[in-house]
Design a protein around this motif. Structure first.
Motif, PDB file in Angstrom:
ATOM      1  N   ALA A 151       0.828  -1.211   0.000  1.00  0.00           N
ATOM      2  CA  ALA A 151       0.000   0.000   0.000  1.00  0.00           C
ATOM      3  C   ALA A 151       0.860   1.258   0.000  1.00  0.00           C
ATOM      4  O   ALA A 151       0.640   2.186  -0.787  1.00  0.00           O
ATOM      5  N   VAL A 152       1.864   1.284   0.875  1.00  0.00           N
ATOM      6  CA  VAL A 152       2.693   2.484   1.010  1.00  0.00           C
ATOM      7  C   VAL A 152       3.513   2.724  -0.257  1.00  0.00           C
ATOM      8  O   VAL A 152       3.806   3.877  -0.609  1.00  0.00           O
ATOM      9  N   SER A 153       3.854   1.665  -0.979  1.00  0.00           N
ATOM     10  CA  SER A 153       4.651   1.807  -2.207  1.00  0.00           C
ATOM     11  C   SER A 153       3.929   2.597  -3.291  1.00  0.00           C
ATOM     12  O   SER A 153       4.563   3.075  -4.237  1.00  0.00           O
ATOM     13  N   VAL A 154       2.611   2.736  -3.175  1.00  0.00           N
ATOM     14  CA  VAL A 154       1.860   3.574  -4.117  1.00  0.00           C
ATOM     15  C   VAL A 154       1.242   4.789  -3.411  1.00  0.00           C
ATOM     16  O   VAL A 154       0.333   5.428  -3.925  1.00  0.00           O
ATOM     17  N   GLY A 155       1.733   5.085  -2.200  1.00  0.00           N
ATOM     18  CA  GLY A 155       1.301   6.289  -1.510  1.00  0.00           C
ATOM     19  C   GLY A 155       0.040   6.150  -0.684  1.00  0.00           C
ATOM     20  O   GLY A 155      -0.491   7.152  -0.190  1.00  0.00           O
ATOM     21  N   LEU A 156      -0.462   4.925  -0.522  1.00  0.00           N
ATOM     22  CA  LEU A 156      -1.682   4.706   0.265  1.00  0.00           C
ATOM     23  C   LEU A 156      -1.325   4.376   1.714  1.00  0.00           C
ATOM     24  O   LEU A 156      -0.309   3.734   1.986  1.00  0.00           O
ATOM     25  N   ALA A 157      -2.169   4.812   2.626  1.00  0.00           N
ATOM     26  CA  ALA A 157      -1.961   4.514   4.048  1.00  0.00           C
ATOM     27  C   ALA A 157      -2.730   3.250   4.418  1.00  0.00           C
ATOM     28  O   ALA A 157      -3.910   3.130   4.092  1.00  0.00           O
ATOM     29  N   PRO A 158      -2.089   2.292   5.105  1.00  0.00           N
ATOM     30  CA  PRO A 158      -2.770   1.049   5.490  1.00  0.00           C
ATOM     31  C   PRO A 158      -3.669   1.246   6.708  1.00  0.00           C
ATOM     32  O   PRO A 158      -3.387   0.750   7.813  1.00  0.00           O
ATOM     33  N   VAL A 159      -4.744   1.978   6.516  1.00  0.00           N
ATOM     34  CA  VAL A 159      -5.678   2.256   7.613  1.00  0.00           C
ATOM     35  C   VAL A 159      -7.044   1.674   7.270  1.00  0.00           C
ATOM     36  O   VAL A 159      -7.339   1.408   6.099  1.00  0.00           O
ATOM     37  N   THR A 160      -7.863   1.471   8.309  1.00  0.00           N
ATOM     38  CA  THR A 160      -9.228   0.983   8.118  1.00  0.00           C
ATOM     39  C   THR A 160     -10.213   1.998   8.680  1.00  0.00           C
ATOM     40  O   THR A 160      -9.832   2.890   9.450  1.00  0.00           O
ATOM     41  N   LYS A 161     -11.464   1.868   8.290  1.00  0.00           N
ATOM     42  CA  LYS A 161     -12.491   2.801   8.756  1.00  0.00           C
ATOM     43  C   LYS A 161     -12.741   2.657  10.262  1.00  0.00           C
ATOM     44  O   LYS A 161     -13.231   3.588  10.900  1.00  0.00           O
ATOM     45  N   GLN A 162     -12.402   1.473  10.808  1.00  0.00           N
ATOM     46  CA  GLN A 162     -12.644   1.243  12.229  1.00  0.00           C
ATOM     47  C   GLN A 162     -11.581   1.867  13.122  1.00  0.00           C
ATOM     48  O   GLN A 162     -11.759   1.963  14.341  1.00  0.00           O
ATOM     49  N   MET A 163     -10.467   2.308  12.558  1.00  0.00           N
ATOM     50  CA  MET A 163      -9.385   2.879  13.358  1.00  0.00           C
ATOM     51  C   MET A 163      -9.801   4.220  13.956  1.00  0.00           C
ATOM     52  O   MET A 163     -10.481   5.005  13.299  1.00  0.00           O
ATOM     53  N   PRO A 164      -9.378   4.506  15.187  1.00  0.00           N
ATOM     54  CA  PRO A 164      -9.595   5.848  15.754  1.00  0.00           C
ATOM     55  C   PRO A 164      -8.902   6.894  14.876  1.00  0.00           C
ATOM     56  O   PRO A 164      -7.825   6.652  14.338  1.00  0.00           O
ATOM     57  N   ALA A 165      -9.511   8.045  14.751  1.00  0.00           N
ATOM     58  CA  ALA A 165      -8.988   9.092  13.862  1.00  0.00           C
ATOM     59  C   ALA A 165      -7.548   9.490  14.188  1.00  0.00           C
ATOM     60  O   ALA A 165      -6.731   9.633  13.261  1.00  0.00           O
ATOM     61  N   PRO A 166      -7.174   9.673  15.486  1.00  0.00           N
ATOM     62  CA  PRO A 166      -5.771  10.048  15.766  1.00  0.00           C
ATOM     63  C   PRO A 166      -4.774   8.987  15.304  1.00  0.00           C
ATOM     64  O   PRO A 166      -3.708   9.318  14.771  1.00  0.00           O
ATOM     65  N   LEU A 167      -5.113   7.702  15.504  1.00  0.00           N
ATOM     66  CA  LEU A 167      -4.222   6.618  15.081  1.00  0.00           C
ATOM     67  C   LEU A 167      -4.116   6.579  13.554  1.00  0.00           C
ATOM     68  O   LEU A 167      -3.022   6.442  12.996  1.00  0.00           O
TER      69      LEU A 167
END
Length: 532
Positions: A464-480
């Motif tokens: 994901a990061v190799s194309v500039g995307l962040a490996p985050v999910t919708k369930q993650m707290p916003a600060p994290l």
């Protein structure tokens, strides 16, 4: 050109024959072939914008979507030199018109397709017909324009290719957003019809006195196989990794087939590519230069789109608009480069262009997550300014140093060089990016106090990061999610910087290669050719 290389001369035709009406008019010929070339060049980048919509509408897998792009690229790259030979044998006018009709019909068929397998099939046909069209366009320009105007014509031709390639994301974004994905392909039908009508009315068929009379079928098979293995290995290297046996298997297979091809070409009466062509140091240098230029340009541009869309959050249309300085400088610079090369020869503009490109890629290595539009535009414009004389000059060096009867093969060689260079740049710089991210991401996460995750999770995060995307999910707290996104973008930008530094080094090497180029020795044969 070596003295051993025959030069097509027509002493009884020292000037273009008088024109009657529109047919054979040089500038109208340029306009006619530019319409067809625009269609193919635009399609090289416009379809990438439509792929997500195609995937959703036809319920296609990721592999299917990759084949929509890879099938086209493989068919185009594998067929270019053979297609150029067809033009030399049967005439570039006929080859160009067949390419235009086939490309337009294939495009319409894609728009009518309701299955992804049909889309892939017709994309392969698009690539085959595009391969017929591109070398034929150069062959027509070479035969129509007198030597003193050929560079200006090639400059405008290069301008059309550059503008169409860079404009693809803008046009594609507008069509997908406001119409549908099918319109990306349907637009080629009226454009192809216009190119056909203009071609029938304007284009004159030119045949060299020493035009080939037979086909080297074993050579076609060996060269096609070698090109397929090479391009396929470069396409799949990012998925398989450079250490994978399959990658090296295809690369070794490519080397073996190229070797067999070279042995064969020295033994047949009318080879597909007479190897004596490469005794011309300027022609060989021009071909290498085209590969290196495409490596730096297309390989670097691959990451710029991810940088604009995934790091800066731009839409495809907005990212295309931010690349307008690059496009604009290519549009302005290509005809000017043609004029300069006519006056001063290609060597100085080519060396200067690659050095400017080196400066631009070094500047782009300094881009970060907070870089503003003005700074980006400066480096993009500088890259366009550097590329313009290289696109024009290297093309003239290759085509102008080839005998007239091999102008189609030379045009195919020029285009094949671009395809190989672009694929090589994307693969190598992609490997640089992946390696950098894989080594840097765990430490970046640890320094920020974030957990690294399991090996499988880290592997997905690296992709994901190799194309500039962040490996985050919708369930993650916003600060994290914000912290992970910042780390991901910083790591991507650091990897992009390393990739651009490699591209900078390649551009410097290309500038050295450009020292071995000189004006085409066979350009004078063009305008004086007889016609049918």
């Amino acid at each position: 050109m070596s003295s051993q290389t025959p030069v097509a001369e027509a002493p009884e035709h020292t000037a273009p024959e008088p024109r009657r009406g529109l047919r054979g008019h040089p500038w109208l010929t340029l306009f006619s072939v530019a319409i067809g070339v625009m269609m193919v060049a635009l399609d090289g980048t416009i379809v990438a914008i439509a792929n997500p919509a195609i995937q959703s509408d036809l319920h296609a897998s990721l592999a299917d979507v990759q084949w929509i792009t890879n099938g086209y690229m493989l068919a185009l790259a594998v067929s270019l030199i053979t297609a150029g030979k067809l033009g030399d044998r049967f005439g570039h006018r006929q080859t160009f018109l067949v390419g235009v009709v086939g490309f337009a019909l294939s495009s319409g068929a894609i728009g009518l397709s309701g299955q992804v397998t049909l889309v892939i099939t017709f994309r392969v046909l698009q690539g085959l017909f595009g391969a017929l069209l591109m070398p034929a366009a150069l062959g027509l320009l070479r035969a129509t324009f007198p030597a003193e105007k050929l560079n200006m014509a090639i400059g405008i031709w290069g301008m059309v290719i550059g503008a169409s390639t860079a404009g693809g994301p803008i046009v594609g974004g507008l069509l997908v957003e406001h119409v549908n994905w099918q319109s990306v392909f349907f637009i080629n039908v009226p454009v192809g019809l216009l190119a056909l009508v203009l071609g029938l009315v304007i284009l004159r068929d030119h045949r060299a006195e020493k035009a080939p009379r037979s086909f080297d079928l074993p050579g076609i098979v060996l060269l096609s196989g070698a090109m397929f293995c090479l391009i396929w290995a470069l396409i799949k290297a990012t998925d398989w990794s450079w250490s994978d046996g399959r990658t090296w298997g295809f690369l070794v297979g490519s080397v073996v087939l190229f070797g067999l091809f070279a042995l064969l070409e020295n033994r047949v009466r009318e080879p597909l590519i007479p190897l004596r062509m490469f005794r011309s140091v300027p022609l060989s240098a021009g071909t290498v230069l085209m590969v290196l230029m495409a490596f730096a340009f297309m390989g670097g541009l691959f990451f710029v789109t991810f940088y604009l869309q995934n790091v800066h959050g731009m839409s495809p249309v907005d990212s295309g608009l931010h690349l307008l300085p690059l496009t604009g400088m290519m549009i302005v610079g290509s005809p000017l480069a043609g004029f300069l090369i006519t006056k001063a020869g290609p060597r100085i503009p080519l060396v200067g262009g690659m050095l400017i490109t080196a400066v631009a890629t070094f500047g782009m290595s300094t881009l970060d997550t907070g870089t503003g539009t003005a700074t980006m535009s400066l480096w993009f414009a500088l890259m366009g300014l550097g590329l313009a004389p290289v696109m024009v000059g290297a093309t003239e060096v290759i085509v102008g140093n080839a005998p007239m009867e091999l102008s189609g093969v030379a045009g195919g060689l020029q285009q094949a060089g671009m395809q190989v260079g672009g694929s090589l740049g994307t693969a190598v710089l992609g490997a640089v990016m992946s390696s950098h991210v894989e080594n840097d991401l765990p430490g970046q996460l640890a320094r920020t106090g974030l957990p690294g995750g399991t090996p499988a999770q880290m592997s997905q995060a690296v992709d994901a990061v190799s194309v500039g995307l962040a490996p985050v999910t919708k369930q993650m707290p916003a600060p994290l999610a914000a912290k992970i996104t910042q780390v991901a973008h910083d790591t991507f930008v650091s990897g992009m910087s390393a990739a651009f530094l490699v591209a900078c080094g390649v551009a410097v090497v290309a500038a050295v290669v450009a020292l071995f180029t000189k004006r085409g020795l066979n350009a004078e044969a063009g305008a004086g050719m007889g016609h049918i």
